[in-house]
Design an enzyme around this catalytic site. Structure first.
Site, short mmCIF file in Angstrom:
data_model
loop_
_atom_site.label_atom_id
_atom_site.label_comp_id
_atom_site.label_asym_id
_atom_site.label_seq_id
_atom_site.Cartn_x
_atom_site.Cartn_y
_atom_site.Cartn_z
N SER A 40 66.90 34.50 65.01
CA SER A 40 67.35 35.85 64.70
C SER A 40 66.65 36.92 65.53
CB SER A 40 67.15 36.16 63.22
OG SER A 40 65.80 35.96 62.84
N ASP A 320 63.04 45.10 58.88
CA ASP A 320 63.23 44.51 57.55
C ASP A 320 62.00 43.67 57.23
OD1 ASP A 320 63.54 42.19 59.06
OD2 ASP A 320 65.68 41.97 58.66
N HIS A 323 61.88 41.18 60.92
CA HIS A 323 62.29 41.48 62.28
C HIS A 323 61.74 42.81 62.80
CE1 HIS A 323 65.40 38.84 60.46
NE2 HIS A 323 65.15 38.16 61.58
#
Length: 356
Positions: A40, A320, A323
């Site tokens: 991610s 978040d 990340h």
């Protein structure tokens, strides 16, 4: 550990401004194409069509990205996006899910949220594209390139000039080893044994990438996962700034990754593997608010859909629970591209790798 998370915001801001200057003075791309593997931290939308909780195709993700919401797990550009700009690419490298034959000449992004070195990693989240599956996708892209260019020899020489980056391994801890209720790895292996097992599998995957024609390969080490807001809130820190047991476990992986890169360079005389030391880069700089998420997070650490993020996003390290914000990504990318310390990259930073 406090020093691991940053010194002064002014240092980060200066580095960020420097990276902006580099972006705008570069003309033609320094390499013909750029391929991105990972999770991610580099995903640009490959997970959007998957049945998974690991997707960022909703606001407030993308609030600062030129095209808005795309599936990037941050407020703006990912580290992979910024490295692409520093390499001189005027357009973002397309995700595998969205690419077409007219775009693959410049490269492809295979990154997938929740993906890991191990195939089972991330299954608690749903679908994901593991490193092994990303390699299979790359094999199809190489085949497509060969068909388009109608000259296998030319294609082989072409892809050897490209830059390949791989950022993999975080989920093998976050969404595997650190979840004993979902995975058995923590009962089967000590942290030291698990790092060894991961590196052994990673070694085979990097060799497979070489066999597919890659020659300029930047492999990123793991950052301080124990300093992410999610892990801190989940495990607690016993009065320390971060979860030291998690950082100690992931550093065992990093300590084995650097020797692996040296071994690969010795084994393949025509290859140029390099180790990007994210933990070293992260240790020296950071934004002011390091252990706090910019957006309101749900139980899995991702942003609450349609929530309003912090307004001062240049003051946060994390967007978040996991990340980085774009400003943190700019720091990581700029020093991966142009090392400020011998500890940042070995034996080359990405700018020198591109020139080889």
């Amino acid at each position: 550990m406090a020093s691991k998370l940053g010194l002064l915001f002014g240092i980060l801001k200066t580095a960020t401004l420097m990276s902006f200057q580099i972006v705008f003075v570069i003309g033609e791309p320094q390499v013909p194409c750029y391929f991105i593997f990972g999770d991610s931290l580099v995903d640009s939308g490959n997970n959007n069509g998957l049945v998974t909780a690991a997707k960022a195709n909703y606001t407030p993700y993308g609030v600062d990205f030129p095209q808005g919401v795309t599936g990037r797990f941050t407020n703006g550009l990912t580290m992979a996006d910024i490295i692409g700009q520093l390499l001189g690419f005027s357009n973002f490298i397309p995700s595998y899910a969205m690419t077409n034959n007219g775009e693959i000449n410049s490269g492809v992004n295979y990154g997938s949220g929740g993906a890991g070195i191990r195939d089972e990693t991330g299954r608690n989240l749903g679908d994901r594209i593991s490193m092994n599956k990303q390699l299979l996708r790359h094999a199809t892209i190489v085949s497509r390139l060969s068909n388009l260019q109608r000259n296998k020899t030319f294609t082989n020489e072409y892809i050897q000039k490209c830059i390949y980056i791989i950022y993999m391994g975080s989920n093998d801890y976050i969404n595997n080893y650190l979840m004993p209720n979902n995975y058995s790895t923590s009962t089967k292996y000590t942290p030291d044994q698990y790092a060894t097992v991961l590196i052994q599998q990673y070694s085979q995957q990097l060799k497979s990438l070489y066999e597919l024609g890659a020659r300029k390969i930047a492999v990123f080490g793991l950052g301080f996962i124990g300093c992410t807001p999610y892990e801190i809130s989940t495990f607690g820190t016993n009065g320390e700034p971060c979860v030291e047991s998690i950082n100690n476990a992931t550093m065992l992986f990093n300590k084995r990754l650097k020797p692996l890169i040296d071994d690969l360079n010795n084994a393949f005389f025509d290859a140029r593997f390099t180790f990007i030391n994210i933990s070293s880069i992260s240790a020296s700089q950071g934004a002011v608010l390091t252990n706090v998420s910019c957006c309101q997070t749900r139980s899995d650490g991702q942003c609450v859909p349609n929530s309003v993020p912090c307004s001062n996003r240049t003051m946060y390290t994390y967007y978040d629970g996991f990340h980085p914000t774009e400003i943190a990504n700019r720091l990581l990318a700029s020093r991966s591209y142009a090392a400020l310390s011998p500890m940042d990259a070995s034996p080359y930073d990405i700018s020198h790798l591109a020139q080889l």
